[in-house]
Design a protein around this motif. Structure first.
Motif, PDB file in Angstrom:
ATOM      1  N   GLU A 113      82.361 -64.282 -47.170  1.00 34.54           N
ATOM      2  CA  GLU A 113      81.007 -64.530 -47.675  1.00 34.54           C
ATOM      3  C   GLU A 113      80.052 -63.429 -47.225  1.00 34.54           C
ATOM      4  O   GLU A 113      79.232 -62.939 -48.005  1.00 34.54           O
TER       5      GLU A 113
ATOM      6  N   ARG B 112      80.563 -60.201 -49.184  1.00 31.54           N
ATOM      7  CA  ARG B 112      79.909 -60.220 -50.500  1.00 31.54           C
ATOM      8  C   ARG B 112      78.410 -59.931 -50.378  1.00 31.54           C
ATOM      9  O   ARG B 112      77.825 -59.194 -51.183  1.00 31.54           O
ATOM     10  N   GLU B 113      77.787 -60.505 -49.345  1.00 31.50           N
ATOM     11  CA  GLU B 113      76.358 -60.265 -49.136  1.00 31.50           C
ATOM     12  C   GLU B 113      76.094 -58.792 -48.835  1.00 31.50           C
ATOM     13  O   GLU B 113      75.144 -58.195 -49.356  1.00 31.50           O
TER      14      GLU B 113
ATOM     15  N   ASP C  37      76.445 -56.679 -51.925  1.00 32.50           N
ATOM     16  CA  ASP C  37      75.278 -56.827 -52.797  1.00 32.50           C
ATOM     17  C   ASP C  37      74.158 -55.888 -52.354  1.00 32.50           C
ATOM     18  O   ASP C  37      73.423 -55.332 -53.178  1.00 32.50           O
TER      19      ASP C  37
ATOM     20  N   GLU D  14      87.708 -56.596 -47.057  1.00 31.79           N
ATOM     21  CA  GLU D  14      88.083 -57.606 -48.045  1.00 31.79           C
ATOM     22  C   GLU D  14      89.583 -57.543 -48.337  1.00 31.79           C
ATOM     23  O   GLU D  14      90.242 -58.582 -48.490  1.00 31.79           O
TER      24      GLU D  14
END
Length: 797
Positions: free
Chosen positions: A445, A448-449, A452, A464
């Motif tokens: 999680e 992903r942040e 972004d 990842e």
């Protein structure tokens, strides 16, 4: 307008993410801009400090051009003439201003003075080839000339005469817009007990600077003598635990127009120092970044973190350091982004290597400095990040995670926090710490942040891939590592790892391919990677292991590695030898390791591996001699002592054997060796911490068929403070692994006789029966074990 200007002029030529916070220029006034008021504001800006004057001028240009669209043609002409006149006058005072040259060119272009505009654009591009839009602006002029077009606004006779004069002045300004000459450069350093590293640092840079100012904080070795031999002016300053205070002593004493600071464990790359002189002529800059590569792990790993580091400054009043550790230069807050730039000058930093940190006591020193900074009241995210990095360097990942999390949360409320230079590195290490500590869902999680916020951050994509690999999702892992190769290494402003988008990603991908039984693809990938990145020698070991797994004989493995062009490097030989040793080709391993030692006689890592190769061949006396040559106080000293004791005891036929160096081993291991060396002697129990070493040595003795030494070690093993049954099962498993099936069965039967049959014991007997070819007995024993366990057994065939 036909030409291109950045939407926000003050943000053009933006610095990298490593720039310090930049204060916004004064806010634009609302409503139409009165030309008289604008001229007055422009004149007033001349009375500001250089930093404020430049920022104010950029904002005024934006105001005037942004307000131009709502005016009649005559008004627009007046505004463009006013802007061109103001800019040319400013450039006559100081023509080395690429951004202002470009803006003046835009104004003259719109007025139709294409020749003058082109001269200004060429001057801007000459000073700063990376200036946004300037190349496009020149192309637009060529297009307009080819089409026979003039300006975009109408001019009356008075305006035309005025423009002609402006054009002539602009061409003279453009001719003068060249880098400054004759400016001086001071190298500023703080040192203490740096005799090992200082010569390499100064040799690379001393010829490129005008002055060496070195502050010594209490050296007791030859540091001061070495510094003075390079012509340095050495100042003495007592160490107070405050890096900023010591650095400021050097800045206060420096007389150069520009100040460069380095540490003794930093070395400019090859001939990059010669480019420093040219950079001193870039007087339109105030602070310049050098490209750093901080080596991590061991030097021969080829692993490094790349980063842009602000190291070169104009010597201005008030431009000084703050912060006890990881100190930062203050006095840059008012600068607009175009005052910063990233250069191509590179340096290598060796201070994060494990042996360097240990030798210089950085672990304690850095933590003490950070603790003092916190005690001073600085609990900023930057300090918490650095404290996390200290814990991470020591392998204390849970403690590091606490600080990384705290710093990340604190930054959520900081406007434009992502512009702070350390934030990308913080984000990466937060994701990595979550991964390493087993918080995989949270790590995914967080990754992903981060992506972004920083799209294309290769290192996070790499994590990842590792997360997918941990979960057994080979398809996703392959996709993520291939994505890393597509992205390439992250920009240096993100402080990513060198190789995350090249050789590290290729090695990871090769591992995934091998797990999918696609060995030929993995081997081809590793061979290509080694050819393309010969400095990253760890690929040698991966390639050799992959070839051996594919059934390639040792001699051919050596030839395949040599064909990549790195086979003669001593470290390549060591890594190749280690791979051959791991895969049972001990004679080939010995040859490679001896060649490695011929090239680097002081490599204790290679010597310990050679000892292991000799032990695997049962050459105990040779192994003991080689082990004795390993530096006892070095990182490989404990392993060498264990191997030396094993060699003496494994090679002994009977009787007591005197041993040396037991006092330098952990107490449990020393007690195990002492018990093995004196068979039959009674003594207290041996701590359970000796159990892993005992198991390893028992297995080695069975493989070498040193049965008498094995029996003596078994007697010592009986004194290890483990449950009686755990000792039986350890021996049963070792016997089974090495083909001594009868002995394995006897150990399991001892368990049954003493404690009765249970599922674990019957499983062990079933395995013995299966490997002995007694299929029916194996099936029956397995069925009984399943009934006792109340759950399915793996099939035994």
């Amino acid at each position: 307008m036909a030409l291109r200007l950045p939407a926000d002029l003050a943000a053009s030529s933006a610095p990298p993410a490593g720039a310090p916070p930049v204060a916004a220029p004064p806010a634009a006034e609302t409503g139409p801009v009165a030309l008289g008021a604008w001229r007055a504001a422009w004149a007033a800006a001349a009375q500001e400090t250089p930093a404020r004057r430049h920022a104010r001028r950029l904002r005024l240009i934006e105001e005037l051009l942004g307000d131009a669209g709502g005016h009649r043609p005559a008004d627009l002409t007046s505004r463009l003439l006013a802007l061109a006149d103001a800019l040319v006058a400013a450039l006559e005072d100081e023509p080395r201003e690429p951004l202002l040259l470009n803006h003046a060119g835009v104004a003259l272009y719109e007025l139709g003075a294409l020749r003058a505009a082109d001269a200004l654009f060429r001057a801007a591009e000459r000073l700063d080839p990376q200036l946004p839009f300037v190349a496009g602006n020149r192309a637009e002029i060529r297009r307009r000339r080819a089409a026979g077009l003039g300006g975009t606004v109408a001019l009356d006779a008075a305006a035309a005469r005025r423009l002609k004069v402006l054009g002539e002045r602009a061409r003279r300004v453009a001719a003068r817009a060249r880098p400054a000459e004759g400016l001086t450069l001071s190298l500023c350093m703080i040192v203490r007990d740096e005799e090992a590293m200082l010569p390499a640092c100064l040799s690379a840079v001393a010829h490129a600077v005008d002055e060496l100012v070195i502050v010594d904080t209490g050296s007791v070795d030859r540091t001061v003598e070495i510094a003075e031999s390079f012509g340095a002016r050495v100042l003495h300053h007592p160490w107070t635990g405050d890096f900023a205070a010591a650095r400021n002593v050097s800045f206060d004493a420096a007389t150069g127009d520009w100040l460069l600071y380095l540490d003794a464990d930093e070395v400019l790359v090859d001939d990059d120092a010669q480019h420093l002189r040219a950079l001193t002529g870039h007087v339109w800059r105030e602070a310049l970044y050098l490209r750093g590569a901080s080596h991590t792990g061991d030097l021969d790993d080829g692993t490094a973190v790349t980063h842009d580091s602000l190291r070169l400054f104009r010597n201005r009043p008030g431009r000084r350091f703050a912060g006890r550790l990881h100190e930062q230069v203050q006095g840059l807050e008012e600068l607009t982004p175009d005052r910063f730039a990233v250069t191509d000058v590179r340096f290598e930093h060796y201070g994060y290597l494990g042996e360097v940190r240990a030798a210089k006591g950085k672990r304690t020193r850095n933590r003490d400095a950070l603790a003092a900074q916190i005690a001073d009241g600085d609990r900023s995210p930057f300090v918490r990040f650095n404290l996390g990095m200290e814990h991470r360097a020591e392998g204390e990942h849970e403690e590091a995670l606490v600080h990384f999390r705290g710093a990340w949360e604190d930054l959520r409320g900081v406007p434009d926090g992502e512009r702070l230079g350390f934030v990308p590195m913080l984000a990466l290490h937060l994701v990595d710490a979550l991964h390493v500590t087993g918080r995989r869902a949270e790590a995914a999680e967080c990754a992903r942040e981060v992506l972004d916020r920083y799209p294309g951050f290769t290192d996070v994509v790499h994590v990842e891939g590792a997360l997918a690999l941990d979960a057994g999702d080979l398809a996703t892992a392959e996709a993520r590592f291939r994505r890393c190769l597509e992205l390439g290494d992250a920009p240096s402003a993100m402080s990513g790892s060198a190789g995350a988008g090249t050789f590290l990603a290729a090695r990871a991908l090769a591992g995934v391919l091998q797990r999918q039984e696609r060995r030929h693809e993995a081997i081809a990938l590793l061979e290509g990677t080694l050819r393309d990145h010969p400095r990253h020698l760890r690929t040698v070991e991966d390639l050799a292991l992959a070839l051996r797994a594919d059934g390639v004989e040792a001699d051919e493995v050596v030839a395949r590695v040599a064909a990549t062009g790195v086979g003669e490097h001593p470290v390549a030989r060591y890594l190749l030898g280690r791979a051959l040793l791991r895969t049972g080709a001990v004679a080939g391993a010995e040859a490679q390791l001896r060649t490695a030692l011929a090239g680097r006689p002081g490599s204790d890592a290679a010597r310990v591996a050679l000892v292991e190769a000799l032990l695997a061949q049962g050459r105990f006396d040779d192994a003991a001699r080689e082990a004795a040559a390993v530096a006892p106080e070095g990182p490989h000293g404990p392993a060498a002592r264990r191997h030396a004791c094993f060699a003496r005891l494994a090679g002994a036929d009977d009787g007591s054997v005197p041993l040396e160096g037991l006092d330098r081993l952990p107490p449990a291991e020393a007690a195990l060796f002492a018990a093995w060396a004196t068979p039959g002697a009674d003594g207290p129990p041996i701590a359970a911490g000796a159990a892993p070493l005992a198991r390893t040595m028992l297995g080695a003795l069975l493989r070498l068929q040193r049965f008498e030494a094995f029996a003596r070690l078994v007697a010592a093993h009986e004194r290890v403070d483990l449950p009686w049954r755990e000792r039986r099962e350890t021996l049963a498993d070792l016997y089974l692994r090495h083909g001594f099936l009868s002995s394995a069965g006897e150990e399991w039967l001892r368990v049954v006789d003493r404690q009765g049959p249970d599922a674990r014991a019957l499983r062990g007997l079933a395995l013995v029966a299966a490997q002995s070819g007694m299929t029916e007995d194996a099936v029956a024993l397995a069925a009984d074990a399943e009934a006792l366990a109340g759950r399915p057994l793996e099939e035994i065939a």
